[in-house]
Design a protein around this motif. Structure first.
Motif, PDB file in Angstrom:
ATOM      1  N   HIS A 161      74.416  59.058  62.829  1.00 20.05           N
ATOM      2  CA  HIS A 161      72.961  58.856  62.688  1.00 20.05           C
ATOM      3  C   HIS A 161      72.079  60.109  62.537  1.00 20.05           C
ATOM      4  CE1 HIS A 161      69.557  56.320  64.698  1.00 20.05           C
ATOM      5  NE2 HIS A 161      69.402  56.171  63.394  1.00 20.05           N
TER       6      HIS A 161
ATOM      7  N   HIS B  80      70.966  46.826  58.782  1.00 21.92           N
ATOM      8  CA  HIS B  80      70.166  46.690  60.032  1.00 21.92           C
ATOM      9  C   HIS B  80      70.709  45.555  60.766  1.00 21.92           C
ATOM     10  CE1 HIS B  80      67.600  49.691  57.655  1.00 21.92           C
ATOM     11  NE2 HIS B  80      67.765  50.354  58.584  1.00 21.92           N
TER      12      HIS B  80
ATOM     13  N   ARG C  54      71.359  56.747  50.225  1.00 21.50           N
ATOM     14  CA  ARG C  54      71.159  55.715  50.839  1.00 21.50           C
ATOM     15  C   ARG C  54      70.018  54.910  50.072  1.00 21.50           C
ATOM     16  NH1 ARG C  54      68.954  53.862  56.795  1.00 21.50           N
ATOM     17  NH2 ARG C  54      67.060  53.311  55.789  1.00 21.50           N
TER      18      ARG C  54
ATOM     19  N   TYR D  96      62.188  46.541  56.260  1.00 22.21           N
ATOM     20  CA  TYR D  96      62.422  47.545  57.327  1.00 22.21           C
ATOM     21  C   TYR D  96      63.392  48.700  56.431  1.00 22.21           C
ATOM     22  CZ  TYR D  96      63.930  50.258  61.289  1.00 22.21           C
ATOM     23  OH  TYR D  96      64.120  51.004  62.253  1.00 22.21           O
TER      24      TYR D  96
ATOM     25  N   GLU E  25      76.140  49.647  55.761  1.00 21.70           N
ATOM     26  CA  GLU E  25      75.928  49.808  57.406  1.00 21.70           C
ATOM     27  C   GLU E  25      75.352  48.860  58.187  1.00 21.70           C
ATOM     28  OE1 GLU E  25      73.649  53.492  57.526  1.00 21.70           O
ATOM     29  OE2 GLU E  25      72.735  52.886  59.506  1.00 21.70           O
TER      30      GLU E  25
ATOM     31  N   ARG F  75      78.946  55.852  63.454  1.00 18.24           N
ATOM     32  CA  ARG F  75      77.850  56.435  63.266  1.00 18.24           C
ATOM     33  C   ARG F  75      77.069  56.873  64.635  1.00 18.24           C
ATOM     34  NH1 ARG F  75      74.443  56.919  59.577  1.00 18.24           N
ATOM     35  NH2 ARG F  75      72.689  55.727  60.659  1.00 18.24           N
TER      36      ARG F  75
ATOM     37  N   ASP G  54      71.996  50.146  54.047  1.00 18.74           N
ATOM     38  CA  ASP G  54      71.792  49.875  55.487  1.00 18.74           C
ATOM     39  C   ASP G  54      71.384  48.551  55.523  1.00 18.74           C
ATOM     40  OD1 ASP G  54      71.538  49.678  58.232  1.00 18.74           O
ATOM     41  OD2 ASP G  54      70.348  51.649  58.391  1.00 18.74           O
TER      42      ASP G  54
ATOM     43  N   ASN H 288      64.020  55.841  70.690  1.00 21.45           N
ATOM     44  CA  ASN H 288      62.919  55.477  70.026  1.00 21.45           C
ATOM     45  C   ASN H 288      62.351  54.227  70.624  1.00 21.45           C
ATOM     46  OD1 ASN H 288      61.098  55.356  67.918  1.00 21.45           O
ATOM     47  ND2 ASN H 288      62.454  54.802  66.361  1.00 21.45           N
TER      48      ASN H 288
ATOM     49  N   GLU I 189      73.653  61.611  58.051  1.00 23.80           N
ATOM     50  CA  GLU I 189      72.596  61.165  57.801  1.00 23.80           C
ATOM     51  C   GLU I 189      71.428  62.296  57.835  1.00 23.80           C
ATOM     52  OE1 GLU I 189      70.874  57.900  59.884  1.00 23.80           O
ATOM     53  OE2 GLU I 189      69.122  57.519  58.369  1.00 23.80           O
TER      54      GLU I 189
ATOM     55  N   ASP J 179      63.651  59.830  64.156  1.00 17.58           N
ATOM     56  CA  ASP J 179      63.604  59.914  65.782  1.00 17.58           C
ATOM     57  C   ASP J 179      64.789  60.511  66.592  1.00 17.58           C
ATOM     58  OD1 ASP J 179      65.043  57.255  64.379  1.00 17.58           O
ATOM     59  OD2 ASP J 179      65.561  57.035  66.309  1.00 17.58           O
TER      60      ASP J 179
ATOM     61  N   GLU K  87      75.156  53.324  65.347  1.00 16.08           N
ATOM     62  CA  GLU K  87      73.941  54.188  65.747  1.00 16.08           C
ATOM     63  C   GLU K  87      73.226  53.740  66.980  1.00 16.08           C
ATOM     64  OE1 GLU K  87      71.551  53.490  61.989  1.00 16.08           O
ATOM     65  OE2 GLU K  87      70.024  52.667  63.239  1.00 16.08           O
TER      66      GLU K  87
HETATM   67  C1  CS2 Z   1      68.176  53.608  60.497  1.00 16.96           C
HETATM   68  C2  CS2 Z   1      67.153  54.003  61.416  1.00 16.96           C
HETATM   69  O1  CS2 Z   1      68.542  55.831  59.850  1.00 16.96           O
HETATM   70  C3  CS2 Z   1      69.086  54.642  60.051  1.00 16.96           C
HETATM   71  O2  CS2 Z   1      70.415  54.403  59.702  1.00 16.96           O
HETATM   72  O3  CS2 Z   1      69.050  52.584  60.774  1.00 16.96           O
HETATM   73  O4  CS2 Z   1      65.904  53.992  60.671  1.00 16.96           O
HETATM   74  C4  CS2 Z   1      67.116  53.443  62.752  1.00 16.96           C
HETATM   75  O5  CS2 Z   1      66.508  52.054  62.607  1.00 16.96           O
HETATM   76  C5  CS2 Z   1      65.959  54.245  63.530  1.00 16.96           C
HETATM   77  O6  CS2 Z   1      66.591  55.344  63.691  1.00 16.96           O
HETATM   78  C6  CS2 Z   1      65.972  53.392  64.935  1.00 16.96           C
HETATM   79  O7  CS2 Z   1      65.354  54.146  65.871  1.00 16.96           O
END
Ligand code: CS2
Ligand code: MG
Length: 402
Positions: A312, A212, A147, A159, A236, A283, A210, A37, A339, A316, A262
């Protein structure tokens, strides 16, 4: 059998995807996802300029040997670009092996360890009320794990919270957009969201969250502790994961399970976290962690240390990656969760696939190979469009992990 062609296909049916299609002299083909991504063209070039020439004439049956050749042979190891490129080759070769054997790939991995792959979806909303509506939507669809992400009062944009539902696209601009982050506001708000969700939906629905990577270890420890009454399945990416030692501090303070990985690309990124049992779910997934061959190696290490998989599966990761992940998920003994963020209709049109969702589970196709392909004519209608993930800043302007 010999490889005679390998095409790198870049397409943007709603978002960018990079796909490798390997062609053999006997007409059998295989596909692999190579999407990274916001850095898609770097992987496309790595494949086109440095990997495809090495594949022509090779025996596609030699999956492990090809993996080692590309990994050890390059001298420059690891990293998301390299490992996504190797993943695409490896995935395509498993697809070919399945087709040659006349078996779905999960059979080559040892066969079923379960009846279906339990997935989780993304319920997100600006307000707690919006979140409750979204959780109800997933419950109605039969999801067994959800989630939960919520907007934070006082922050204009969060986000993982989007106007689009069932799928959404975080890579939202041709140059990175910017968002503002406040740890204090976030830590104060999240437990109140989960209190409401538990009140409405009871104690047994599996809930995830999550972070992040946005907290420090002691902040993450506090979040984990404040979420304990709501019995999350996992918290997460609580902290940036370059420093495995940071997870020790989290572990010392909370019983909220931790999921991470991820952004990991190899078993060495995850080894200390797994060996020291600092996490509960790993993940990594097919495309960013070196393909089916290497992902299986990571999950086998995890199995020795009571760590489950939790791959993950955001938008993307293309349907090619999802198809491959499902074969692994079905076969391994230590599967945890998968996921599942649905793709747009345009993406599904470009990547015809045989996996399907039913009653909270995904099921891979029963056809030989991975059961997914790329329609190159449809792909050609969607040219690459630059798109980046947003950058986060603290309220004082400092760049902050997203
Ligand atoms: C996220 C994603 O799905 C997840 O757990 O963390 O949105 C992630 O940020 C994106 O796949 C980044 O490319
Ligand atoms: Mg995540």
């Amino acid at each position: 059998m010999r490889i005679v062609d390998a095409r790198v296909i870049v397409t943007c049916p709603g978002r960018n995807f990079v796909t490798l299609k390997i062609v053999t002299d006997e007409g059998v083909t295989g596909v692999g996802d190579a999407t990274l991504n916001g850095r898609e063209l770097a992987v496309a070039s790595y494949l086109r300029d440095h990997v495809v020439p090495l594949l022509i004439g090779r025996d596609p049956a030699r999956i492990e040997d090809t993996w080692q050749y590309l990994y050890q042979g390059a001298y420059w190891r690891r990293g998301p670009v390299t490992m996504s490129a190797i993943a695409a080759v490896d995935t395509a070769l498993w697809d070919i092996k399945g087709k040659v054997a006349g078996l779905p790939v999960y059979q080559l991995l040892g066969g079923r360890s379960r009846d279906g792959v339990t997935v989780y979806g993304h319920a997100n909303g600006e307000t707690v009320e919006d979140v409750l509506v979204e959780v109800a939507r997933y419950v109605d669809l039969g999801y067994r794990a959800i989630r939960v992400q919520c907007g934070v009062p006082g922050l204009p944009k969060t986000y993982g919270v989007s106007a689009d539902k069932l799928f959404y696209e975080p890579a939202d601009a041709a140059l990175p957009s910017e968002a503002t982050w406040s740890t204090a506001r976030y830590l104060a708000h999240v437990p109140t969201v989960f209190a409401r969700v538990r009140d409405e939906f009871g104690p047994t629905l599996r809930l995830l969250h999550d972070v992040h990577h946005r907290l420090s270890p002691i902040e993450a420890a506090r979040l984990g502790r404040s979420l304990e009454p709501y019995a999350l399945t996992w918290m997460e990416d609580p902290v940036p994961a370059e420093l495995p030692e940071g997870f020790r501090l989290i572990r010392q303070h909370t019983t909220t399970p931790v999921a991470v990985g991820e952004v990991f690309n190899t078993i060495w990124d995850a080894a200390q976290l797994i060996r020291e049992q600092l996490i509960d779910y790993i993940r990594t997934t097919v495309v960013h962690a070196g393909g089916i061959t290497h992902l299986r190696r990571i999950f086998d290490l995890a199995a020795l240390h009571h760590v489950r998989s939790g791959s993950h599966g955001a938008t993307d990761l293309s349907p090619v990656c999802m198809a491959a992940a499902l074969h692994v998920d079905l076969a391994i003994p230590n599967f945890g969760l998968q996921e599942y963020m649905r793709h747009t209709d345009a993406t599904d049109e470009v990547f015809p696939h045989g996996y399907h969702y039913a009653d909270g589970y995904l099921h891979p196709a029963e056809t030989p190979g991975l059961g997914v392909d790329i329609d190159e004519q449809a792909a050609a209608r969607y040219p690459y469009a630059p798109a980046y993930l947003p950058v986060n800043r603290l309220e004082d302007g400092t760049v902050h992990p997203w």
